[in-house]
Design a protein around this motif. Sequence first.
Motif, PDB file in Angstrom:
ATOM      1  N   LYS A 104       5.752  -1.973 -13.804  1.00  0.00           N
ATOM      2  CA  LYS A 104       5.442  -3.274 -14.399  1.00  0.00           C
ATOM      3  C   LYS A 104       6.169  -4.345 -13.616  1.00  0.00           C
ATOM      4  O   LYS A 104       7.222  -4.849 -14.010  1.00  0.00           O
ATOM      5  CB  LYS A 104       5.842  -3.295 -15.875  1.00  0.00           C
ATOM      6  N   ASP A 105       5.603  -4.662 -12.475  1.00  0.00           N
ATOM      7  CA  ASP A 105       6.213  -5.603 -11.552  1.00  0.00           C
ATOM      8  C   ASP A 105       5.089  -6.198 -10.703  1.00  0.00           C
ATOM      9  O   ASP A 105       4.040  -5.565 -10.525  1.00  0.00           O
ATOM     10  CB  ASP A 105       7.237  -4.880 -10.663  1.00  0.00           C
ATOM     11  N   ILE A 106       5.314  -7.360 -10.174  1.00  0.00           N
ATOM     12  CA  ILE A 106       4.291  -8.019  -9.356  1.00  0.00           C
ATOM     13  C   ILE A 106       3.896  -7.177  -8.146  1.00  0.00           C
ATOM     14  O   ILE A 106       2.791  -7.307  -7.605  1.00  0.00           O
ATOM     15  CB  ILE A 106       4.775  -9.416  -8.909  1.00  0.00           C
ATOM     16  N   ILE A 107       4.759  -6.246  -7.748  1.00  0.00           N
ATOM     17  CA  ILE A 107       4.462  -5.387  -6.596  1.00  0.00           C
ATOM     18  C   ILE A 107       3.257  -4.494  -6.858  1.00  0.00           C
ATOM     19  O   ILE A 107       2.592  -4.044  -5.923  1.00  0.00           O
ATOM     20  CB  ILE A 107       5.721  -4.562  -6.229  1.00  0.00           C
ATOM     21  N   ILE A 108       2.915  -4.285  -8.139  1.00  0.00           N
ATOM     22  CA  ILE A 108       1.746  -3.448  -8.436  1.00  0.00           C
ATOM     23  C   ILE A 108       0.465  -4.080  -7.913  1.00  0.00           C
ATOM     24  O   ILE A 108      -0.555  -3.396  -7.746  1.00  0.00           O
ATOM     25  CB  ILE A 108       1.653  -3.167  -9.955  1.00  0.00           C
ATOM     26  N   LEU A 109       0.488  -5.393  -7.634  1.00  0.00           N
ATOM     27  CA  LEU A 109      -0.689  -6.050  -7.063  1.00  0.00           C
ATOM     28  C   LEU A 109      -1.044  -5.474  -5.698  1.00  0.00           C
ATOM     29  O   LEU A 109      -2.192  -5.577  -5.265  1.00  0.00           O
ATOM     30  CB  LEU A 109      -0.450  -7.558  -6.932  1.00  0.00           C
ATOM     31  N   THR A 110      -0.078  -4.868  -5.033  1.00  0.00           N
ATOM     32  CA  THR A 110      -0.365  -4.280  -3.719  1.00  0.00           C
ATOM     33  C   THR A 110      -1.048  -2.924  -3.834  1.00  0.00           C
ATOM     34  O   THR A 110      -1.456  -2.358  -2.820  1.00  0.00           O
ATOM     35  CB  THR A 110       0.934  -4.133  -2.901  1.00  0.00           C
ATOM     36  N   ARG A 111      -1.126  -2.378  -5.042  1.00  0.00           N
ATOM     37  CA  ARG A 111      -1.896  -1.158  -5.309  1.00  0.00           C
ATOM     38  C   ARG A 111      -2.815  -1.427  -6.503  1.00  0.00           C
ATOM     39  O   ARG A 111      -2.525  -1.018  -7.632  1.00  0.00           O
ATOM     40  CB  ARG A 111      -0.972   0.021  -5.605  1.00  0.00           C
ATOM     41  N   PRO A 112      -3.913  -2.150  -6.294  1.00  0.00           N
ATOM     42  CA  PRO A 112      -4.775  -2.534  -7.428  1.00  0.00           C
ATOM     43  C   PRO A 112      -5.331  -1.352  -8.202  1.00  0.00           C
ATOM     44  O   PRO A 112      -5.677  -1.494  -9.375  1.00  0.00           O
ATOM     45  CB  PRO A 112      -5.893  -3.347  -6.749  1.00  0.00           C
ATOM     46  N   SER A 113      -5.404  -0.172  -7.585  1.00  0.00           N
ATOM     47  CA  SER A 113      -5.922   0.997  -8.302  1.00  0.00           C
ATOM     48  C   SER A 113      -5.022   1.401  -9.466  1.00  0.00           C
ATOM     49  O   SER A 113      -5.459   2.101 -10.379  1.00  0.00           O
ATOM     50  CB  SER A 113      -6.075   2.179  -7.332  1.00  0.00           C
ATOM     51  N   LEU A 114      -3.761   0.953  -9.449  1.00  0.00           N
ATOM     52  CA  LEU A 114      -2.803   1.343 -10.493  1.00  0.00           C
ATOM     53  C   LEU A 114      -2.722   0.328 -11.627  1.00  0.00           C
ATOM     54  O   LEU A 114      -2.007   0.561 -12.607  1.00  0.00           O
ATOM     55  CB  LEU A 114      -1.405   1.513  -9.883  1.00  0.00           C
ATOM     56  N   ILE A 115      -3.440  -0.783 -11.508  1.00  0.00           N
ATOM     57  CA  ILE A 115      -3.316  -1.851 -12.497  1.00  0.00           C
ATOM     58  C   ILE A 115      -3.729  -1.374 -13.887  1.00  0.00           C
ATOM     59  O   ILE A 115      -3.213  -1.845 -14.901  1.00  0.00           O
ATOM     60  CB  ILE A 115      -4.147  -3.074 -12.048  1.00  0.00           C
ATOM     61  N   GLY A 116      -4.640  -0.402 -13.955  1.00  0.00           N
ATOM     62  CA  GLY A 116      -5.080   0.101 -15.254  1.00  0.00           C
ATOM     63  C   GLY A 116      -3.952   0.658 -16.096  1.00  0.00           C
ATOM     64  O   GLY A 116      -4.025   0.638 -17.339  1.00  0.00           O
ATOM     65  N   PHE A 117      -2.883   1.143 -15.463  1.00  0.00           N
ATOM     66  CA  PHE A 117      -1.761   1.695 -16.220  1.00  0.00           C
ATOM     67  C   PHE A 117      -1.010   0.619 -17.007  1.00  0.00           C
ATOM     68  O   PHE A 117      -0.214   0.942 -17.886  1.00  0.00           O
ATOM     69  CB  PHE A 117      -0.800   2.419 -15.277  1.00  0.00           C
ATOM     70  N   PHE A 137      -5.197  -8.500   1.515  1.00  0.00           N
ATOM     71  CA  PHE A 137      -5.455  -7.142   1.996  1.00  0.00           C
ATOM     72  C   PHE A 137      -4.511  -6.764   3.139  1.00  0.00           C
ATOM     73  O   PHE A 137      -4.172  -5.586   3.288  1.00  0.00           O
ATOM     74  CB  PHE A 137      -6.914  -7.000   2.422  1.00  0.00           C
ATOM     75  N   LEU A 138      -4.069  -7.747   3.908  1.00  0.00           N
ATOM     76  CA  LEU A 138      -3.057  -7.465   4.927  1.00  0.00           C
ATOM     77  C   LEU A 138      -1.752  -7.031   4.262  1.00  0.00           C
ATOM     78  O   LEU A 138      -1.105  -6.069   4.707  1.00  0.00           O
ATOM     79  CB  LEU A 138      -2.824  -8.706   5.795  1.00  0.00           C
ATOM     80  N   MET A 139      -1.377  -7.719   3.182  1.00  0.00           N
ATOM     81  CA  MET A 139      -0.176  -7.336   2.432  1.00  0.00           C
ATOM     82  C   MET A 139      -0.324  -5.917   1.884  1.00  0.00           C
ATOM     83  O   MET A 139       0.597  -5.094   1.988  1.00  0.00           O
ATOM     84  CB  MET A 139       0.044  -8.316   1.285  1.00  0.00           C
ATOM     85  N   CYS A 140      -1.480  -5.611   1.300  1.00  0.00           N
ATOM     86  CA  CYS A 140      -1.715  -4.271   0.752  1.00  0.00           C
ATOM     87  C   CYS A 140      -1.629  -3.215   1.851  1.00  0.00           C
ATOM     88  O   CYS A 140      -1.082  -2.126   1.643  1.00  0.00           O
ATOM     89  CB  CYS A 140      -3.082  -4.212   0.078  1.00  0.00           C
ATOM     90  N   TYR A 141      -2.159  -3.567   3.032  1.00  0.00           N
ATOM     91  CA  TYR A 141      -2.129  -2.632   4.165  1.00  0.00           C
ATOM     92  C   TYR A 141      -0.693  -2.340   4.569  1.00  0.00           C
ATOM     93  O   TYR A 141      -0.317  -1.179   4.789  1.00  0.00           O
ATOM     94  CB  TYR A 141      -2.904  -3.230   5.336  1.00  0.00           C
ATOM     95  N   VAL A 142       0.123  -3.379   4.657  1.00  0.00           N
ATOM     96  CA  VAL A 142       1.530  -3.207   5.040  1.00  0.00           C
ATOM     97  C   VAL A 142       2.252  -2.338   4.016  1.00  0.00           C
ATOM     98  O   VAL A 142       3.069  -1.477   4.367  1.00  0.00           O
ATOM     99  CB  VAL A 142       2.227  -4.577   5.169  1.00  0.00           C
TER     100      VAL A 142
END
Length: 941
Positions: free
Chosen positions: A390-403, A498-503
């Motif tokens: 539960k942190d803003i970092i979860i935005l870098t893995r959108p597949s986990l937002i459902g949790f 998406f560049l951030m997510c890639y990194v």
Amino acid sequence: MSKHVLCRIILFFILFLLLFIFYSIKIYPGIILNIETDTPIDINIFYDNKNASGYRFDDKNLTKTYNIDKGQANLQISVPRSGLNRLRIDFGSKPAKVVVHYILINKSPFSNYMLSGDNLIRYMSTTNDIKEVKLQGNTVEYHISGNDGFIAAEQDLLDNSNLYKTYTFIKYLPIFIVISLLIAVLDIILKSFRILVKKLTGRNYLFKIIYKPTNIKQFILLVISCLLLSLLIAYIIDGILLKLLYFIVNSLELETLSRYFAAGQTFSAIRMVFFFNIIFVVMLAVFIGIKKAIRYRYILALLLLILMTIGKFTGSSLGFYDGMLYGNTDNYTNSTLLGIPQGIRGDEWATEKPYYFAQVNGGEDLPYYNNKLMYRGGADMVIHGFAPVKDIIILTRPSLIGFLFLPVDNAFAFYWWFKLIALFMAAFEISRIISKKILYGLFGAFIFIFAPPMRWWLSQATIEMYFYAFFGITCLYYYFKYYNKRISILYLFGVFYFLMCYVMIMYPAAQVPFAYIMLPIIIWVIYNNLDKKPFTIKRIMFYLIVALPFILIIVRFFIMSGNAIDVVRNTIYPGIEREWIDMDIAYPLYQLVSPYTALIKHPNFLNSSLISQYYIFSMVLVPYVVYLTLKYGKKMILPASICFVTCILQLFTIMPEMKFINKITLLSMSYPDRIYAVCGVGYVLVLISLFPIMKNNITGISKNMSRIFAIIFWFVLLGLASNNKNTFNYFLSFQLGTVIFLLTVTIFAYMVYLLLLGKANTNKKYMIILCILYFVSTATIDPITYGTDSMFEKTTMQAIRNINKENNGEGRWMVSGSPTIGNLVAAQGVSRVSGTYYYPDIPMMEIIDPEHEYEKYWNQFAHIDMRLSTKETDINILQHQVTKKVAGLDRIVYINIETAKKLGIKYVFTNVGVPEELITRHQIEKLYKDTIDNWEIYEIK
């Protein structure tokens, strides 16, 4: 009688005769056992040995073991005709309730004997370790109580006058007649169907408004029609097609496919919903037409994601736990609806997912640092499998937002399908951009979604890496394309997001080489938009402003996870650099094996994930692209540039390690196997960018030369593959393997022929064959899974949760006997000291190993199995885990009772026992022993 009628009559009788011959061959002597069980069991059949004196059942007359999951199953078991005089059926060594619906004994293709109800009890009258036998109509219920539960016959089959004899062939006779007749008049049926469709589309107003709705009422009618049609098709698939497929593959003795379709013998409403969801969305896309489907593609994608999330469907292999723990609670529902849980995908079901659920079940609200998973300071859950936080970092893995907001089963389904759907959509976008064709966009999406490396590694972060990169370049392309400033700014935000997510994938072994593959496409997009002046000072300043929030998220990650990153960098494995392990020079030949690993059997020289490849023979493609580039120049700039970079990377995989060059190119963070997998993506993009420009602008070589090169390729490939021990022995290991080997080589050679011709129609044929090849290779990899009961509705896991709750979560749990079960225990939300550690728990290990005597064993990614001992601390490697990459990943850590108390261990969950000395001293006490599984719980006093 007319000539046409006579031909049809002759054809009818030929077909009928062929069906009769096939039936006579395939209906072999044996038994069909239809049973239902409340827990997974193992079935063995002893058959009669007349030559044995006294007892007529022995191990020389024993079938293989059949593993039966909970629920109803229909086993077809081959038994020699001479052994069908008497039978003994063993129900395994676990207590269970088994309901036998019937036993069908096939003495010949034309007759059989039915055993059910009272006849079954009388004929198979001998029982052992069965505490109760209940007759319920035509079924018999057996309550197995011990380790050797079986039923057996005491008299010969033909001596029992009470048995009901049937004539099997009679019931198949009408089917043979109908099939033969339908095929004989197939052309008439097809002609009539064409006439019917023409009349419907030309004259029937109802069909026209369904197909092309022009208002809201017509659209509602379209949706209702799709719903009804999808329900009908889904019912046919689950109620008829799956049974037919099982019958076919079982008759052909295809063991892997028989196991895959075994659950389809019984109808499942839940499974039908799974098929309905996919068919409904596809049906909508087909009915509204290709143009509207492309326009509204993200609405259709979102609809599929919602349906699958609500349905709790995944392709996870968590059903593998059902083969490890047999005791199920009353609330248990079998998670695997169809298919085979893939044990080799342990990173998915045994390592990664338990930590997702540990976050949810741990009592805290998805903490960044989970105190239950490490002794002191908590486990960094972003580093630890990138679990949901539960942190803003979860935005870098959108597949986990459902949790963050969904029930855990639905969140897991959202995670699974988000990755699949996003990969399909991103692959479509990038393929359409580089080909400028919708058709090749669809080809690209289909290839990437069914490519073996994608499907075998589906649960891993590398899949997300691909669609982040594809979406990022897509946003860059549309940023330059749109003149509307608001829309272009949104696309620019997309580029940096998406560049951030890639990194943040944090897997440089794949990220670095893949970035090189994407570089030519990025340069191509920018080069085509130089007139937009993308590098003015004003634009660069604007880029920095837009990128700032995403940079801040990355900075926050390094602040929050800095300590964990430092620990990982200082480990032996993965460490700061990966060991450069030479790749087997014959590795490309394993493309011939890859199509069959999920269909027929897993290879024994590498696991199926490691062997998975793209079906691209660079030895032909690279020279071909060079030839076309020399001939056509600038027209080939995009496919040539992608091919050039991919080819250079591929050379790195076969050349000796070049430490200096690897370091400056950052390839020192990768290794040949991973680089080669990325090269496959590059060559697919070469084809997708090449084929469309060959339609009008350029052509391949002549038909005769294409044939010559294809024949040469056939002989070269045949020679290399047949002389490669791993490849050829794989095909020799199963029935008709040599024929399949030759057929596969021939298919690849034919594809080379189509490729070299380089015409519009041959290129489409090539892509169609390629898509079929990918689909066949991977369609049976993922099981159809519903919910997570295979992880949580186990009697042992329920006992752990109950004990943990009664003691308010105090004390840590140690698991002895399996690091995999250790992870499952952690998923229940308890505090643990064993299982998989993505990075070492240094405070804990310094208590166990204060002198760092065993540091080389624990200072790395490791699976830790911890056991009580009355001796000094010791750490061993499980030798079967030793690989070239690392000296084993599984560790057995032996600690004494004093060390256990220092670590705060209160409970021991074990299937290997504990030292008897500790029990007699009353230092530990048994709290629980499972009645089905060999697991016990001890409390440390």
